[in-house]
Design a protein around this motif. Sequence first.
Motif, PDB file in Angstrom:
ATOM      1  N   TYR A   4     -17.736 -12.123   1.069  1.00  0.00           N
ATOM      2  CA  TYR A   4     -16.361 -12.144   1.572  1.00  0.00           C
ATOM      3  C   TYR A   4     -15.357 -12.080   0.422  1.00  0.00           C
ATOM      4  N   THR A   5     -15.637 -12.818  -0.622  1.00  0.00           N
ATOM      5  CA  THR A   5     -14.750 -12.781  -1.789  1.00  0.00           C
ATOM      6  C   THR A   5     -14.788 -11.409  -2.448  1.00  0.00           C
ATOM      7  N   ALA A   6     -15.958 -10.806  -2.499  1.00  0.00           N
ATOM      8  CA  ALA A   6     -16.072  -9.451  -3.050  1.00  0.00           C
ATOM      9  C   ALA A   6     -15.247  -8.461  -2.228  1.00  0.00           C
ATOM     10  N   LEU A   7     -15.318  -8.587  -0.920  1.00  0.00           N
ATOM     11  CA  LEU A   7     -14.537  -7.704  -0.053  1.00  0.00           C
ATOM     12  C   LEU A   7     -13.039  -7.893  -0.278  1.00  0.00           C
ATOM     13  N   VAL A   8     -12.596  -9.133  -0.372  1.00  0.00           N
ATOM     14  CA  VAL A   8     -11.173  -9.399  -0.609  1.00  0.00           C
ATOM     15  C   VAL A   8     -10.749  -8.878  -1.987  1.00  0.00           C
ATOM     16  N   THR A   9     -11.637  -8.977  -2.964  1.00  0.00           N
ATOM     17  CA  THR A   9     -11.336  -8.427  -4.291  1.00  0.00           C
ATOM     18  C   THR A   9     -11.103  -6.927  -4.199  1.00  0.00           C
ATOM     19  N   VAL A  10     -11.970  -6.233  -3.488  1.00  0.00           N
ATOM     20  CA  VAL A  10     -11.810  -4.789  -3.315  1.00  0.00           C
ATOM     21  C   VAL A  10     -10.506  -4.475  -2.571  1.00  0.00           C
ATOM     22  N   LEU A  11     -10.191  -5.238  -1.545  1.00  0.00           N
ATOM     23  CA  LEU A  11      -8.940  -5.013  -0.808  1.00  0.00           C
ATOM     24  C   LEU A  11      -7.719  -5.226  -1.706  1.00  0.00           C
ATOM     25  N   ALA A  12      -7.748  -6.258  -2.530  1.00  0.00           N
ATOM     26  CA  ALA A  12      -6.635  -6.518  -3.445  1.00  0.00           C
ATOM     27  C   ALA A  12      -6.479  -5.362  -4.438  1.00  0.00           C
ATOM     28  N   LEU A  13      -7.592  -4.863  -4.950  1.00  0.00           N
ATOM     29  CA  LEU A  13      -7.531  -3.739  -5.896  1.00  0.00           C
ATOM     30  C   LEU A  13      -7.077  -2.459  -5.203  1.00  0.00           C
ATOM     31  N   MET A  14      -7.465  -2.281  -3.942  1.00  0.00           N
ATOM     32  CA  MET A  14      -6.998  -1.114  -3.193  1.00  0.00           C
ATOM     33  C   MET A  14      -5.488  -1.186  -2.971  1.00  0.00           C
ATOM     34  N   LEU A  15      -4.976  -2.379  -2.686  1.00  0.00           N
ATOM     35  CA  LEU A  15      -3.533  -2.541  -2.536  1.00  0.00           C
ATOM     36  C   LEU A  15      -2.832  -2.208  -3.852  1.00  0.00           C
ATOM     37  N   PHE A  16      -3.383  -2.675  -4.966  1.00  0.00           N
ATOM     38  CA  PHE A  16      -2.789  -2.375  -6.263  1.00  0.00           C
ATOM     39  C   PHE A  16      -2.832  -0.867  -6.542  1.00  0.00           C
ATOM     40  N   PHE A  17      -3.923  -0.217  -6.205  1.00  0.00           N
ATOM     41  CA  PHE A  17      -4.027   1.233  -6.366  1.00  0.00           C
ATOM     42  C   PHE A  17      -2.959   1.937  -5.524  1.00  0.00           C
ATOM     43  N   TYR A  18      -2.779   1.478  -4.297  1.00  0.00           N
ATOM     44  CA  TYR A  18      -1.745   2.044  -3.427  1.00  0.00           C
ATOM     45  C   TYR A  18      -0.367   1.889  -4.052  1.00  0.00           C
ATOM     46  N   MET A  19      -0.116   0.740  -4.662  1.00  0.00           N
ATOM     47  CA  MET A  19       1.165   0.520  -5.337  1.00  0.00           C
ATOM     48  C   MET A  19       1.348   1.508  -6.490  1.00  0.00           C
ATOM     49  N   ALA A  20       0.291   1.788  -7.219  1.00  0.00           N
ATOM     50  CA  ALA A  20       0.361   2.759  -8.321  1.00  0.00           C
ATOM     51  C   ALA A  20       0.685   4.153  -7.788  1.00  0.00           C
ATOM     52  N   VAL A  21       0.087   4.508  -6.668  1.00  0.00           N
ATOM     53  CA  VAL A  21       0.378   5.806  -6.042  1.00  0.00           C
ATOM     54  C   VAL A  21       1.844   5.856  -5.630  1.00  0.00           C
ATOM     55  N   ARG A  22       2.361   4.759  -5.073  1.00  0.00           N
ATOM     56  CA  ARG A  22       3.774   4.699  -4.673  1.00  0.00           C
ATOM     57  C   ARG A  22       4.701   4.898  -5.874  1.00  0.00           C
ATOM     58  N   VAL A  23       4.318   4.352  -7.021  1.00  0.00           N
ATOM     59  CA  VAL A  23       5.127   4.536  -8.233  1.00  0.00           C
ATOM     60  C   VAL A  23       5.124   6.011  -8.629  1.00  0.00           C
ATOM     61  N   ALA A  24       3.967   6.646  -8.608  1.00  0.00           N
ATOM     62  CA  ALA A  24       3.888   8.073  -8.945  1.00  0.00           C
ATOM     63  C   ALA A  24       4.737   8.906  -7.985  1.00  0.00           C
ATOM     64  N   GLN A  25       4.662   8.585  -6.705  1.00  0.00           N
ATOM     65  CA  GLN A  25       5.474   9.298  -5.716  1.00  0.00           C
ATOM     66  C   GLN A  25       6.962   9.057  -5.951  1.00  0.00           C
ATOM     67  N   ALA A  26       7.323   7.825  -6.286  1.00  0.00           N
ATOM     68  CA  ALA A  26       8.734   7.501  -6.536  1.00  0.00           C
ATOM     69  C   ALA A  26       9.241   8.216  -7.783  1.00  0.00           C
ATOM     70  N   ARG A  27       8.401   8.355  -8.798  1.00  0.00           N
ATOM     71  CA  ARG A  27       8.800   9.111  -9.988  1.00  0.00           C
ATOM     72  C   ARG A  27       9.203  10.529  -9.594  1.00  0.00           C
ATOM     73  N   ALA A  28       8.368  11.163  -8.781  1.00  0.00           N
ATOM     74  CA  ALA A  28       8.657  12.537  -8.351  1.00  0.00           C
ATOM     75  C   ALA A  28       9.893  12.584  -7.460  1.00  0.00           C
ATOM     76  N   ARG A  29       9.984  11.663  -6.515  1.00  0.00           N
ATOM     77  CA  ARG A  29      11.091  11.659  -5.555  1.00  0.00           C
ATOM     78  C   ARG A  29      12.436  11.436  -6.234  1.00  0.00           C
ATOM     79  N   PHE A  30      12.471  10.527  -7.213  1.00  0.00           N
ATOM     80  CA  PHE A  30      13.740  10.146  -7.824  1.00  0.00           C
ATOM     81  C   PHE A  30      13.955  10.753  -9.205  1.00  0.00           C
ATOM     82  N   GLY A  31      13.031  11.601  -9.653  1.00  0.00           N
ATOM     83  CA  GLY A  31      13.199  12.299 -10.922  1.00  0.00           C
ATOM     84  C   GLY A  31      13.152  11.401 -12.142  1.00  0.00           C
TER      85      GLY A  31
END
Length: 130
Positions: A4-31
């Motif tokens: 269960y802890t391993a699963l939550v660790t993966v979910l937390a890292l997936m959320l962080f990865f999603y945040m990184a993708v959002r930053v990349a998208q925001a860079r493009a969107r806002f120049g």
Amino acid sequence: MYHYTALVTVLALMLFFYMAVRVAQARARFGVKAPAVTGNADFERTYRVQVNTLEWLPIFLPALWLFAIYVSDVIAALIGLVWIAGRAMYMVSYAKAAEKRGLGFGVQALAALALLVGSLIAIVWRLLHG
């Protein structure tokens, strides 16, 4: 095993990865070209969500695992899910306005504190009563 802890660790890292993708998208969107991290308030809030999460991961992940090892895999995972929910709340609210980030921040901070304090108490208990 700490499935269960391993699963939550993966979910937390997936959320962080999603945040990184959002930053990349925001860079493009806002120049906002790398390596710049300022210049557009909407980008800056998106960036700060990712960086603040990065600042909390070294607190959260060891505390999560220590709690799982010394207290309970299931309880650690449940508190970890609260931390993830708090980070998600923080991400959504901060994207709207900086002053709205408080509730999500508070939820994740309390979850991390519960993991830290619970781990410390359990470790000391085992040292003393080993």
